[in-house]
Design an enzyme around this catalytic site. Sequence first.
Site, PDB file in Angstrom:
ATOM      1  N   ILE A  86       0.877  -1.172   0.000  1.00 27.30           N
ATOM      2  CA  ILE A  86       0.000   0.000   0.000  1.00 27.30           C
ATOM      3  C   ILE A  86       0.912   1.219   0.000  1.00 27.30           C
ATOM      4  O   ILE A  86       1.927   1.243   0.718  1.00 27.30           O
ATOM      5  CB  ILE A  86      -0.969   0.041   1.210  1.00 27.30           C
ATOM      6  N   ALA A  87       0.586   2.199  -0.811  1.00 24.09           N
ATOM      7  CA  ALA A  87       1.375   3.440  -0.797  1.00 24.09           C
ATOM      8  C   ALA A  87       0.518   4.601  -1.286  1.00 24.09           C
ATOM      9  O   ALA A  87      -0.366   4.436  -2.125  1.00 24.09           O
ATOM     10  CB  ALA A  87       2.615   3.308  -1.670  1.00 24.09           C
ATOM     11  N   GLU A 120       2.763  -7.638   6.796  1.00 22.52           N
ATOM     12  CA  GLU A 120       4.070  -7.647   7.437  1.00 22.52           C
ATOM     13  C   GLU A 120       4.753  -6.319   7.133  1.00 22.52           C
ATOM     14  O   GLU A 120       4.697  -5.852   5.999  1.00 22.52           O
ATOM     15  CB  GLU A 120       4.881  -8.779   6.841  1.00 22.52           C
ATOM     16  N   TYR A 132      -1.133   1.604  10.771  1.00 25.35           N
ATOM     17  CA  TYR A 132      -1.909   0.377  10.944  1.00 25.35           C
ATOM     18  C   TYR A 132      -2.528   0.310  12.342  1.00 25.35           C
ATOM     19  O   TYR A 132      -3.683  -0.107  12.497  1.00 25.35           O
ATOM     20  CB  TYR A 132      -1.023  -0.854  10.701  1.00 25.35           C
TER      21      TYR A 132
HETATM   22  C1  COA Z   1       1.516   4.183   5.350  1.00 24.48           C
HETATM   23  C2  COA Z   1       0.721   5.085   4.380  1.00 24.48           C
HETATM   24  C3  COA Z   1       0.060   4.201   3.302  1.00 24.48           C
HETATM   25  C4  COA Z   1      -0.381   5.840   5.172  1.00 24.48           C
HETATM   26  O1  COA Z   1      -1.198   6.560   4.269  1.00 24.48           O
HETATM   27  P1  COA Z   1      -1.753   8.041   4.643  1.00 24.48           P
HETATM   28  O2  COA Z   1      -2.724   8.424   3.594  1.00 24.48           O
HETATM   29  O3  COA Z   1      -0.601   8.940   4.851  1.00 24.48           O
HETATM   30  O4  COA Z   1      -2.453   7.776   6.040  1.00 24.48           O
HETATM   31  P2  COA Z   1      -3.805   8.460   6.601  1.00 24.48           P
HETATM   32  O5  COA Z   1      -3.753   9.915   6.322  1.00 24.48           O
HETATM   33  O6  COA Z   1      -4.977   7.716   6.066  1.00 24.48           O
HETATM   34  O7  COA Z   1      -3.604   8.189   8.161  1.00 24.48           O
HETATM   35  C5  COA Z   1      -4.626   7.665   8.995  1.00 24.48           C
HETATM   36  C6  COA Z   1      -4.128   7.711  10.421  1.00 24.48           C
HETATM   37  O8  COA Z   1      -2.972   6.852  10.555  1.00 24.48           O
HETATM   38  C7  COA Z   1      -2.016   7.461  11.463  1.00 24.48           C
HETATM   39  N1  COA Z   1      -0.804   7.839  10.719  1.00 24.48           N
HETATM   40  C8  COA Z   1      -0.616   7.821   9.367  1.00 24.48           C
HETATM   41  N2  COA Z   1       0.642   8.193   9.052  1.00 24.48           N
HETATM   42  C9  COA Z   1       1.251   8.476  10.236  1.00 24.48           C
HETATM   43  C10 COA Z   1       2.556   8.932  10.587  1.00 24.48           C
HETATM   44  N3  COA Z   1       3.490   9.189   9.648  1.00 24.48           N
HETATM   45  N4  COA Z   1       2.855   9.119  11.906  1.00 24.48           N
HETATM   46  C11 COA Z   1       1.942   8.885  12.867  1.00 24.48           C
HETATM   47  N5  COA Z   1       0.662   8.441  12.596  1.00 24.48           N
HETATM   48  C12 COA Z   1       0.337   8.241  11.298  1.00 24.48           C
HETATM   49  C13 COA Z   1      -2.695   8.720  12.000  1.00 24.48           C
HETATM   50  O9  COA Z   1      -3.418   8.358  13.153  1.00 24.48           O
HETATM   51  C14 COA Z   1      -3.634   9.079  10.853  1.00 24.48           C
HETATM   52  O10 COA Z   1      -4.732   9.871  11.269  1.00 24.48           O
HETATM   53  P3  COA Z   1      -4.513  11.465  11.485  1.00 24.48           P
HETATM   54  O11 COA Z   1      -3.761  11.980  10.300  1.00 24.48           O
HETATM   55  O12 COA Z   1      -5.928  11.972  11.568  1.00 24.48           O
HETATM   56  O13 COA Z   1      -3.738  11.608  12.757  1.00 24.48           O
HETATM   57  C15 COA Z   1       1.639   6.163   3.729  1.00 24.48           C
HETATM   58  O14 COA Z   1       2.322   6.855   4.754  1.00 24.48           O
HETATM   59  C16 COA Z   1       2.672   5.613   2.755  1.00 24.48           C
HETATM   60  O15 COA Z   1       2.407   5.512   1.546  1.00 24.48           O
HETATM   61  N6  COA Z   1       3.886   5.262   3.265  1.00 24.48           N
HETATM   62  C17 COA Z   1       4.979   4.798   2.385  1.00 24.48           C
HETATM   63  C18 COA Z   1       4.751   3.379   1.901  1.00 24.48           C
HETATM   64  C19 COA Z   1       4.668   2.401   3.079  1.00 24.48           C
HETATM   65  O16 COA Z   1       5.435   2.479   4.025  1.00 24.48           O
HETATM   66  N7  COA Z   1       3.693   1.466   2.969  1.00 24.48           N
HETATM   67  C20 COA Z   1       3.491   0.451   3.979  1.00 24.48           C
HETATM   68  C21 COA Z   1       4.327  -0.752   3.683  1.00 24.48           C
HETATM   69  S1  COA Z   1       4.055  -2.035   4.900  1.00 24.48           S
END
Ligand code: COA
Length: 173
Positions: A86-87, A120, A132
């Site tokens: 997921i990204a 994972e 997560y």
């Molecule tokens: C992980 C990922 C998919 C999250 O997507 P996102 O759209 O940024 O997340 P959301 O905005 O939906 O976050 C939902 C909640 O999760 C938590 N959260 C998300 N990112 C966070 C961070 N960097 N630090 C702390 N909490 C976080 C928060 O509680 C957030 O709610 P809030 O913003 O109201 O506080 C994104 O950061 C990503 O693409 N990361 C790089 C790829 C990756 O690591 N993928 C996972 C591989 S296992």
Amino acid sequence: MKLDTITKTKLTTKLISTSFNQLLETDIESVLLIERQSSNNPWTQTQLLESIKNPVNLNYSLIYKSEIIGYLIAMPVIESADILNIAINSSYQRKGFGKALIEHLVQALNKRGVNEALLEVRQSNFSAIKFYLALGFKEISVRKNYYTKNSNDPSVKEDGIIMRLEISTTNKT
Ligand SMILES: CC(C)(COP(=O)(O)OP(=O)(O)OC[C@H]1O[C@@H](n2cnc3c(N)ncnc32)[C@H](O)[C@@H]1OP(=O)(O)O)[C@@H](O)C(=O)NCCC(=O)NCCS
């Protein structure tokens, strides 16, 4: 207007402009761009294409303002599903899009009678772990030294954290 009302209005507007499509081979350029800018350990083009082409997988692109800004790849097997990737484009992170993708998947899994999602994640990927946990996933086990941490030195390893989300009837929409 109160601040939280303004925030909710903005979020609603954003989600109205959001849609989910099946991820296609023709999306590969957009997916690769996001994969490379959002991950320290990006999947290769071959890995992504194999997953996109696998008919068993549930693969979604997330479209915002006519542009792919995120994707999710999951593999359901009977009553369980593995979230493989997921990204979200780094310019759009922390705006609720990742959560929307997971919720979209959970709805699809629920309709198929799948009752858990597993994944994972690298121990060092703190932001993903917090993401997560915020969505209700729980840590269930650790795979010791599962990942190569440093591509220049394959002997440096790190643990993989296995997380699980229970998909119950309460998630049904
Ligand atoms: C992980 C990922 C998919 C999250 O997507 P996102 O759209 O940024 O997340 P959301 O905005 O939906 O976050 C939902 C909640 O999760 C938590 N959260 C998300 N990112 C966070 C961070 N960097 N630090 C702390 N909490 C976080 C928060 O509680 C957030 O709610 P809030 O913003 O109201 O506080 C994104 O950061 C990503 O693409 N990361 C790089 C790829 C990756 O690591 N993928 C996972 C591989 S296992």
